[in-house]
Design a protein around this motif. Structure first.
Motif, mmCIF file in Angstrom:
data_model
loop_
_atom_site.group_PDB
_atom_site.id
_atom_site.type_symbol
_atom_site.label_atom_id
_atom_site.label_comp_id
_atom_site.label_asym_id
_atom_site.label_seq_id
_atom_site.Cartn_x
_atom_site.Cartn_y
_atom_site.Cartn_z
ATOM 1 N N LEU A 127 -2.325 -0.608 -10.650
ATOM 2 C CA LEU A 127 -1.304 -0.824 -9.630
ATOM 3 C C LEU A 127 -0.292 -1.837 -10.145
ATOM 4 O O LEU A 127 -0.662 -2.916 -10.604
ATOM 5 C CB LEU A 127 -1.941 -1.328 -8.336
ATOM 6 C CG LEU A 127 -3.031 -0.425 -7.737
ATOM 7 C CD1 LEU A 127 -3.659 -1.102 -6.518
ATOM 8 C CD2 LEU A 127 -2.479 0.947 -7.370
ATOM 9 N N THR A 136 -5.171 2.080 3.494
ATOM 10 C CA THR A 136 -6.056 1.597 2.430
ATOM 11 C C THR A 136 -7.076 2.667 2.066
ATOM 12 O O THR A 136 -7.345 2.915 0.885
ATOM 13 C CB THR A 136 -6.784 0.310 2.876
ATOM 14 O OG1 THR A 136 -5.820 -0.697 3.188
ATOM 15 C CG2 THR A 136 -7.694 -0.198 1.761
ATOM 16 N N PRO A 179 2.225 8.773 2.760
ATOM 17 C CA PRO A 179 1.324 7.940 3.577
ATOM 18 C C PRO A 179 0.860 8.677 4.827
ATOM 19 O O PRO A 179 1.651 9.324 5.520
ATOM 20 C CB PRO A 179 2.191 6.723 3.934
ATOM 21 C CG PRO A 179 3.210 6.655 2.845
ATOM 22 C CD PRO A 179 3.505 8.082 2.484
ATOM 23 N N GLY A 198 -2.224 6.414 -11.241
ATOM 24 C CA GLY A 198 -3.237 5.845 -10.352
ATOM 25 C C GLY A 198 -4.361 5.165 -11.106
ATOM 26 O O GLY A 198 -5.467 5.011 -10.577
ATOM 27 N N LEU A 220 -7.456 6.728 -5.677
ATOM 28 C CA LEU A 220 -7.661 6.000 -6.936
ATOM 29 C C LEU A 220 -9.035 6.260 -7.540
ATOM 30 O O LEU A 220 -9.208 6.137 -8.759
ATOM 31 C CB LEU A 220 -7.480 4.493 -6.703
ATOM 32 C CG LEU A 220 -6.065 4.006 -6.370
ATOM 33 C CD1 LEU A 220 -6.074 2.510 -6.083
ATOM 34 C CD2 LEU A 220 -5.098 4.319 -7.506
ATOM 35 N N HIS A 256 2.331 1.822 -3.435
ATOM 36 C CA HIS A 256 1.358 2.379 -4.380
ATOM 37 C C HIS A 256 1.129 3.867 -4.103
ATOM 38 O O HIS A 256 1.000 4.664 -5.050
ATOM 39 C CB HIS A 256 0.040 1.620 -4.289
ATOM 40 C CG HIS A 256 0.127 0.177 -4.702
ATOM 41 N ND1 HIS A 256 0.905 -0.243 -5.756
ATOM 42 C CD2 HIS A 256 -0.465 -0.945 -4.193
ATOM 43 C CE1 HIS A 256 0.788 -1.556 -5.886
ATOM 44 N NE2 HIS A 256 -0.037 -2.005 -4.944
ATOM 45 N N LEU A 257 1.075 4.252 -2.826
ATOM 46 C CA LEU A 257 0.909 5.664 -2.488
ATOM 47 C C LEU A 257 2.099 6.481 -2.976
ATOM 48 O O LEU A 257 1.943 7.600 -3.495
ATOM 49 C CB LEU A 257 0.740 5.830 -0.970
ATOM 50 C CG LEU A 257 -0.612 5.385 -0.382
ATOM 51 C CD1 LEU A 257 -0.552 5.366 1.146
ATOM 52 C CD2 LEU A 257 -1.736 6.317 -0.844
ATOM 53 N N ILE A 270 0.845 -1.199 0.000
ATOM 54 C CA ILE A 270 0.000 0.000 0.000
ATOM 55 C C ILE A 270 0.880 1.248 0.000
ATOM 56 O O ILE A 270 0.633 2.213 -0.745
ATOM 57 C CB ILE A 270 -0.944 0.005 1.214
ATOM 58 C CG1 ILE A 270 -1.865 -1.220 1.183
ATOM 59 C CG2 ILE A 270 -1.776 1.287 1.239
ATOM 60 C CD1 ILE A 270 -2.726 -1.381 2.422
ATOM 61 N N ARG A 271 1.939 1.241 0.840
ATOM 62 C CA ARG A 271 2.852 2.389 0.891
ATOM 63 C C ARG A 271 3.535 2.601 -0.459
ATOM 64 O O ARG A 271 3.707 3.740 -0.920
ATOM 65 C CB ARG A 271 3.897 2.180 1.987
ATOM 66 C CG ARG A 271 3.342 2.270 3.409
ATOM 67 C CD ARG A 271 4.428 2.045 4.448
ATOM 68 N NE ARG A 271 3.923 2.212 5.798
ATOM 69 C CZ ARG A 271 3.828 3.380 6.430
ATOM 70 N NH1 ARG A 271 4.241 4.485 5.808
ATOM 71 N NH2 ARG A 271 3.350 3.441 7.660
ATOM 72 N N GLN A 273 -6.764 5.902 2.363
ATOM 73 C CA GLN A 273 -6.077 6.965 1.629
ATOM 74 C C GLN A 273 -5.844 6.566 0.175
ATOM 75 O O GLN A 273 -6.085 7.352 -0.748
ATOM 76 C CB GLN A 273 -4.740 7.287 2.304
ATOM 77 C CG GLN A 273 -4.000 8.441 1.610
ATOM 78 C CD GLN A 273 -2.601 8.661 2.182
ATOM 79 O OE1 GLN A 273 -2.138 7.903 3.060
ATOM 80 N NE2 GLN A 273 -1.913 9.674 1.687
ATOM 81 N N LEU A 274 -5.417 5.329 -0.049
ATOM 82 C CA LEU A 274 -5.100 4.868 -1.400
ATOM 83 C C LEU A 274 -6.357 4.779 -2.275
ATOM 84 O O LEU A 274 -6.388 5.313 -3.394
ATOM 85 C CB LEU A 274 -4.415 3.503 -1.335
ATOM 86 C CG LEU A 274 -4.105 2.837 -2.689
ATOM 87 C CD1 LEU A 274 -3.146 3.688 -3.503
ATOM 88 C CD2 LEU A 274 -3.556 1.426 -2.482
#
Length: 642
Positions: free
Chosen positions: A153, A85, A76, A150, A92, A68-69, A65-66, A87-88
């Motif tokens: 992924l 999650t 993050p 975005g 997206l 992808h951010l 997750i970090r 935030q991501l």
């Protein structure tokens, strides 16, 4: 497969020989009120929090997750998996951000992104995962671009993961079609439509059902004498007469049997009459009837009738919700299929592999439903990504979409086989021909496709709103609004009110107070003044003043003067004569005795409905027994007379 053209059967051809083979006509059943709410009443708009919660439950690794951010250029925020999650996924699915990043994609990257979504939507037809795509070295730059934007992924194994829910949040995106292929198309016979036409036709259809009593035609069934055959051949199997002979004479032998198309439920007279009123192809009238029954807007049975609660709930939905409901349910409709018109016209025929040893296999209805749903999912998904609001030649559309059709592997082992006459029988060839029937049939009738014909053959088509409707985007459609006074025309000499649809639902409800639906000859709904309904409304407490107020609130302008004067005329006569059948009269010797009795028996005052003369009163019938008992207890001796 043998073409069974000469062996078709219909009501007029049901001879004694056919009856001996087991063909029977069953009268349509009576309509039964629907008590189970239709599924569309529980459908909800895209819910961001629900999507986030579902992904939190999947427990994505925090490190991923970090990562992808970071690819999105975001710092993050929060320490828990749930916070990261949220935030991501929020990033997206941010509509403004998606609008911007998609507008900056190259044509090559956009096509790649669209094909990822096609793959995602048709996941069940792929064997290597629903939302992942392995990246070749040549595609690495595109994959990196989509990841940083975005839009996908990038995984640990150089595979690209798509978030399926993103399709509901992005702006409309289309596959590339060379402009020279569309601009030079010469169109002859064009037939245009719009989603608003469908909304109007649904209101008109409901009006027609209410305006006259219309019966369904009998249903054809096959009931062979052999019980074993009845067991193996279940779910509406209708073999052609020649193959019925085969099955009856050799019930233990495997055979490919040609099937008869089910007959339309509506009679030919009704289809022609309503088709003329609705400006709709006869088969389109049958399609719309089947669709409204499937959605519990009409009751299933004869004579045709509406389901008032759900019909009202449906026509109060926003236009885009009505379209979403009808399109999505049309794709899974089992009582009518896209290929039925071609089947009836002998352009297509259907066979079923009969094998007694396969008693445990899926039934005909199950496999037919599975095949129809698969075909619709594939074709509507592909069509939704073709450019909208531009004419596309049929051949161009087929050339673009053919390579994108997934294999039929996931539908293998079907005992059911469909084949077009004179068309190569490959899976993709079949779907390309099926697409023609889909476009010039349901998509056109639903107001989502204009068509251009040459010698009655589809030459080109132009799509409207299909992508937004199919992917359930919460996007209101800009339809022409209610025309107000311009949509109303009252004809005093006929006592008819003509209304151009679509009309406000509240106005249609108001009309039920004093008018009845009638058949109209044009693109209008017709309501005729009905004195019985007006009287019932007066009895229920309505007055001319309340009717005027209700009309103005529902229509947005005052009622026509002739209608208002009609209300006032009958209101002036209302109640001048009163009949009281089966009522109780109380008669005493003089008016003082009646006053004395009211003091002695207090409940008598409550029971008096009206004083007819100073010594005669009309009583509430349901209180008479109690009054008699109280009078006797007080020493009175009332005399009862019939």
């Amino acid at each position: 497969m043998t073409n069974p053209k000469s062996l078709l059967i219909d009501n007029k051809q049901l001879t004694q020989t056919a009856k001996e083979l087991g063909y029977v006509l069953h009268a349509a059943t009576k309509p039964i009120p629907v008590t189970t709410p239709p599924l569309w009443l529980s459908w909800k708009d895209a819910n961001l929090q629900a999507i986030i919660d579902a992904i939190i439950e999947q427990s994505w690794p925090v490190a991923q997750i970090r990562k992808h951010l970071k690819a999105l250029g975001l710092k993050p925020q929060g320490r828990s998996r749930a916070d990261l999650t949220t935030q991501l996924i929020t990033a997206l699915l941010d509509k403004e951000r998606l609008q911007e990043v998609i507008s900056n994609l190259s044509r090559e990257s956009l096509d790649f992104y669209i094909k990822l979504h096609i793959r995602s939507q048709l996941a069940e037809f792929y064997t290597d995962g629903p939302t992942r795509a392995n990246i070749t070295p040549a595609q690495e730059l595109i994959a990196t671009e989509l990841s940083h934007a975005g839009l996908a992924l990038l995984g640990e194994n150089q595979d690209l993961l798509l978030l399926p829910a993103q399709i509901r949040y992005i702006p409309a995106v289309y596959l590339a079609v060379p402009s020279q292929l569309t601009s030079r198309t010469k169109l002859n016979n064009t037939i245009t439509t719009s989603p608003q036409d469908l909304i109007s036709k649904v209101q008109q259809f409901i009006n027609l059902v209410q305006a006259e009593t219309v019966s369904l035609q009998p249903e054809l069934a096959w009931d062979p004498k052999g019980s074993n055959i009845r067991y193996y051949l279940r779910d509406r199997i209708l073999p052609i007469p020649r193959d019925a002979h085969k099955l009856i004479n050799s019930p233990q032998k495997e055979n490919d049997i040609n099937l008869l198309t089910p007959l339309p439920r509506l009679t030919e007279i009704t289809r022609k009459k309503w088709g003329h009123i609705l400006d709709l192809h006869e088969e389109g009238v049958e399609f719309l009837y089947q669709l409204l029954v499937f959605n519990n807007i009409l009751r299933d049975g004869s004579p045709i009738s509406i389901e008032p609660e759900f019909a009202q709930a449906f026509i109060t939905l926003p236009p885009h919700k009505q379209l979403q409901t009808l399109l999505l349910t049309a794709l899974s409709l089992e009582s009518w299929a896209v290929f039925w018109p071609d089947w009836r016209a002998d352009k297509l025929y259907v066979s079923w592999h009969y094998a007694p040893s396969y008693w445990h296999s899926n039934s005909y209805a199950v496999q037919l439903s599975r095949l129809i749903t698969a075909q619709h999912d594939i074709l509507v998904t592909l069509l939704a990504f073709l450019p909208h609001d531009t004419w596309i030649p049929l051949r161009t559309a087929q050339d673009i979409l053919r390579p994108l059709i997934p294999s039929k592997e996931k539908l293998a082992k079907l005992q059911l086989n469909l084949a077009y006459t004179g068309v190569d029988q490959g899976w993709k060839d079949f779907l390309m021909q099926y697409m023609v029937s889909l476009v010039e049939g349901p998509l056109h009738w639903l107001g989502l496709a204009d068509i251009a014909l040459e010698d009655s053959t589809l030459q080109a088509f132009r799509l409207h709103h299909l992508q937004d409707i199919f992917f359930l985007r919460d996007k209101d459609l800009s339809f022409e609004q209610w025309k107000g006074e311009g949509a109303i025309h009252f004809i005093p000499e006929e006592e008819n009110l003509l209304i151009e649809p679509p009309a406000p639902v509240k106005l249609l409800q108001h009309l039920q107070l004093w008018a009845e639906p009638k058949i109209s000859s044009g693109k209008t709904m017709c309501y005729r003044q009905n004195l019985n309904q007006l009287h019932d409304s007066f009895e229920a407490g309505e007055t001319p003043e309340s009717l005027i107020k209700d009309w103005e609130e529902s229509a947005g302008f005052p009622p026509p003067q002739a209608i208002r004067l009609w209300w006032e005329k009958w209101w002036s006569r209302y109640g001048h004569i009163r009949l009281y059948p089966d009522q109780t009269l109380l008669s005493v010797r003089d008016e003082f005795a009646l006053q004395e009795l009211q003091v002695a028996v207090p409940q008598l005052k409550e029971a008096i409905l009206s004083h007819i003369t100073p010594r005669t009163a009309l009583l509430e019938a349901k209180l008479v027994e109690q009054l008699l008992e109280q009078m006797r207890n007080k020493g009175y001796m009332p005399k009862e007379e019939a």
